[in-house]
Design a protein around this motif. Structure first.
Motif, PDB file in Angstrom:
ATOM      1  N   THR A  93     -14.208   3.533  -0.158  1.00 25.53           N
ATOM      2  CA  THR A  93     -14.236   2.105  -0.481  1.00 25.53           C
ATOM      3  C   THR A  93     -13.925   1.894  -1.961  1.00 25.53           C
ATOM      4  OG1 THR A  93     -15.852   1.691   1.273  1.00 25.53           O
ATOM      5  CG2 THR A  93     -15.655   0.009  -0.457  1.00 25.53           C
ATOM      6  N   GLN A  94     -14.565   2.674  -2.834  1.00 21.96           N
ATOM      7  CA  GLN A  94     -14.314   2.546  -4.278  1.00 21.96           C
ATOM      8  C   GLN A  94     -12.874   2.897  -4.633  1.00 21.96           C
ATOM      9  OE1 GLN A  94     -16.209   1.183  -6.665  1.00 21.96           O
ATOM     10  NE2 GLN A  94     -17.569   0.651  -4.976  1.00 21.96           N
ATOM     11  N   GLN A  95     -12.345   3.920  -4.004  1.00 15.50           N
ATOM     12  CA  GLN A  95     -10.958   4.302  -4.282  1.00 15.50           C
ATOM     13  C   GLN A  95      -9.992   3.213  -3.835  1.00 15.50           C
ATOM     14  OE1 GLN A  95     -11.644   7.927  -2.200  1.00 15.50           O
ATOM     15  NE2 GLN A  95     -11.358   9.175  -4.027  1.00 15.50           N
ATOM     16  N   PHE A  96     -10.285   2.584  -2.712  1.00 15.26           N
ATOM     17  CA  PHE A  96      -9.415   1.513  -2.241  1.00 15.26           C
ATOM     18  C   PHE A  96      -9.526   0.288  -3.155  1.00 15.26           C
ATOM     19  CE2 PHE A  96      -7.998  -1.761   0.901  1.00 15.26           C
ATOM     20  CZ  PHE A  96      -6.695  -1.295   1.011  1.00 15.26           C
ATOM     21  N   ILE A  97     -10.720   0.004  -3.660  1.00 19.89           N
ATOM     22  CA  ILE A  97     -10.892  -1.084  -4.634  1.00 19.89           C
ATOM     23  C   ILE A  97      -9.996  -0.830  -5.843  1.00 19.89           C
ATOM     24  CG2 ILE A  97     -12.504  -2.030  -6.353  1.00 19.89           C
ATOM     25  CD1 ILE A  97     -14.700  -1.810  -4.179  1.00 19.89           C
ATOM     26  N   GLN A  98     -10.018   0.393  -6.344  1.00 13.52           N
ATOM     27  CA  GLN A  98      -9.179   0.722  -7.506  1.00 13.52           C
ATOM     28  C   GLN A  98      -7.699   0.576  -7.188  1.00 13.52           C
ATOM     29  OE1 GLN A  98     -10.309   1.060 -10.558  1.00 13.52           O
ATOM     30  NE2 GLN A  98     -12.331   0.711  -9.673  1.00 13.52           N
ATOM     31  N   ILE A 153       0.874  -1.175   0.000  1.00 16.51           N
ATOM     32  CA  ILE A 153       0.000   0.000   0.000  1.00 16.51           C
ATOM     33  C   ILE A 153       0.907   1.220   0.000  1.00 16.51           C
ATOM     34  CG2 ILE A 153      -1.717   1.338   1.287  1.00 16.51           C
ATOM     35  CD1 ILE A 153      -2.735  -1.305   2.461  1.00 16.51           C
ATOM     36  N   PRO A 154       0.753   2.096  -0.966  1.00 18.46           N
ATOM     37  CA  PRO A 154       1.657   3.244  -1.071  1.00 18.46           C
ATOM     38  C   PRO A 154       1.584   4.140   0.170  1.00 18.46           C
ATOM     39  CG  PRO A 154       0.276   3.064  -3.023  1.00 18.46           C
ATOM     40  CD  PRO A 154      -0.248   2.072  -2.026  1.00 18.46           C
ATOM     41  N   GLU A 155       2.704   4.717   0.499  1.00 16.85           N
ATOM     42  CA  GLU A 155       2.767   5.667   1.610  1.00 16.85           C
ATOM     43  C   GLU A 155       2.573   7.087   1.085  1.00 16.85           C
ATOM     44  OE1 GLU A 155       6.566   4.378   3.359  1.00 16.85           O
ATOM     45  OE2 GLU A 155       5.382   3.751   5.102  1.00 16.85           O
ATOM     46  N   LYS A 156       1.632   7.234   0.169  1.00 18.12           N
ATOM     47  CA  LYS A 156       1.337   8.544  -0.408  1.00 18.12           C
ATOM     48  C   LYS A 156       0.778   9.462   0.666  1.00 18.12           C
ATOM     49  CE  LYS A 156       0.336   7.629  -5.227  1.00 18.12           C
ATOM     50  NZ  LYS A 156      -0.641   7.793  -6.295  1.00 18.12           N
ATOM     51  N   PRO A 157       1.278  10.686   0.723  1.00 19.84           N
ATOM     52  CA  PRO A 157       0.730  11.642   1.694  1.00 19.84           C
ATOM     53  C   PRO A 157      -0.757  11.897   1.416  1.00 19.84           C
ATOM     54  CG  PRO A 157       2.800  12.434   0.775  1.00 19.84           C
ATOM     55  CD  PRO A 157       2.402  11.228  -0.025  1.00 19.84           C
ATOM     56  N   LEU A 158      -1.511  12.111   2.480  1.00 20.66           N
ATOM     57  CA  LEU A 158      -2.953  12.321   2.335  1.00 20.66           C
ATOM     58  C   LEU A 158      -3.262  13.532   1.471  1.00 20.66           C
ATOM     59  CD1 LEU A 158      -4.330  11.424   5.875  1.00 20.66           C
ATOM     60  CD2 LEU A 158      -3.986   9.951   3.878  1.00 20.66           C
ATOM     61  N   ALA A 159      -2.448  14.590   1.560  1.00 14.86           N
ATOM     62  CA  ALA A 159      -2.676  15.792   0.748  1.00 14.86           C
ATOM     63  C   ALA A 159      -2.570  15.465  -0.743  1.00 14.86           C
ATOM     64  CB  ALA A 159      -1.691  16.889   1.136  1.00 14.86           C
ATOM     65  N   GLU A 160      -1.641  14.619  -1.092  1.00 15.73           N
ATOM     66  CA  GLU A 160      -1.480  14.205  -2.494  1.00 15.73           C
ATOM     67  C   GLU A 160      -2.690  13.408  -2.967  1.00 15.73           C
ATOM     68  OE1 GLU A 160       1.480  11.291  -5.017  1.00 15.73           O
ATOM     69  OE2 GLU A 160       2.329  12.388  -3.309  1.00 15.73           O
ATOM     70  N   LEU A 161      -3.168  12.508  -2.110  1.00 16.18           N
ATOM     71  CA  LEU A 161      -4.354  11.728  -2.451  1.00 16.18           C
ATOM     72  C   LEU A 161      -5.575  12.630  -2.618  1.00 16.18           C
ATOM     73  CD1 LEU A 161      -3.844   8.737  -0.020  1.00 16.18           C
ATOM     74  CD2 LEU A 161      -3.648   8.668  -2.510  1.00 16.18           C
ATOM     75  N   GLN A 162      -5.701  13.591  -1.730  1.00 14.62           N
ATOM     76  CA  GLN A 162      -6.829  14.518  -1.796  1.00 14.62           C
ATOM     77  C   GLN A 162      -6.794  15.297  -3.116  1.00 14.62           C
ATOM     78  OE1 GLN A 162      -7.137  16.941   1.710  1.00 14.62           O
ATOM     79  NE2 GLN A 162      -9.361  16.872   1.601  1.00 14.62           N
ATOM     80  N   ALA A 163      -5.599  15.698  -3.527  1.00 17.34           N
ATOM     81  CA  ALA A 163      -5.443  16.407  -4.803  1.00 17.34           C
ATOM     82  C   ALA A 163      -5.825  15.516  -5.987  1.00 17.34           C
ATOM     83  CB  ALA A 163      -4.008  16.903  -4.951  1.00 17.34           C
ATOM     84  N   GLN A 164      -5.736  14.198  -5.801  1.00 18.58           N
ATOM     85  CA  GLN A 164      -6.108  13.242  -6.846  1.00 18.58           C
ATOM     86  C   GLN A 164      -7.583  12.853  -6.776  1.00 18.58           C
ATOM     87  OE1 GLN A 164      -3.405   9.983  -6.163  1.00 18.58           O
ATOM     88  NE2 GLN A 164      -1.673  11.056  -7.083  1.00 18.58           N
ATOM     89  N   GLY A 165      -8.328  13.467  -5.860  1.00 13.26           N
ATOM     90  CA  GLY A 165      -9.764  13.215  -5.780  1.00 13.26           C
ATOM     91  C   GLY A 165     -10.209  12.284  -4.663  1.00 13.26           C
TER      92      GLY A 165
END
Length: 162
Positions: free
Chosen positions: A139-144, A58-70
């Motif tokens: 949930t949908q984002q985690f599925i993807q 599971i990527p250690e992407k910062p939450l701010a980066e994920l938020q910017a990705q939707g």
């Protein structure tokens, strides 16, 4: 039908079951179904089952980066500190759901959201509140994400006992 890639096939089937129950809930002729219960069951399966097998991927992407990705990132409640990245978020969600650390919010007629928390050493150290739509979206984002990670590695990433 057999499972060829246990994790990938499991998430595909979980997603189909969730969609079926959500659609049935929209059609009153199908009788009483519990789409929120199915959402939690699906999330339990999606977070606990795959994460036990590929947690380290599971990527250690910062939450701010994920938020910017939707991604719809849940906000922490009260004075609790937010986790730093996706792996930590998924770990806290996994622990919350697996240990039944959740309560539903209601408007008196319908469920409207969920409160989840994590404990360490018997002390609450993280808590979030999410609307049901935010929970569905996450949930949908985690599925993807699981789908992408499984396809990237081309097979099961399961830990096996010797």
């Amino acid at each position: 039908m057999e499972y060829k890639n246990l994790v990938l096939d499991f998430i595909e089937r979980t997603e189909k079951n969730l969609r079926f129950i959500e659609q049935a809930a929209l059609n009153e002729r199908n009788g009483e179904v519990y789409e929120i219960t199915q959402l939690i069951n699906s999330l339990l399966g999606l977070i606990v089952f795959p994460s036990e097998n590929f947690y380290q991927s599971i990527p250690e992407k910062p939450l701010a980066e994920l938020q910017a990705q939707g991604w719809r990132i849940p906000e922490v409640s009260r004075d609790f500190q937010q986790v730093e990245n996706l792996r930590q978020l998924m770990r806290n969600l996994r622990n919350s759901i697996a240990h039944s650390n959740l309560e539903f919010d209601s408007n008196g007629y319908h469920l409207t959201g969920v409160r989840l928390w994590n404990c360490r050493g018997g002390i609450k150290n993280w808590e979030i509140r999410m609307s049901l739509e935010e929970l569905r979206s996450l949930t949908q984002q985690f599925i993807q994400l699981i789908r992408q990670e499984q396809e990237k590695f081309g097979g099961d990433q399961r830990r096996n006992c010797q």
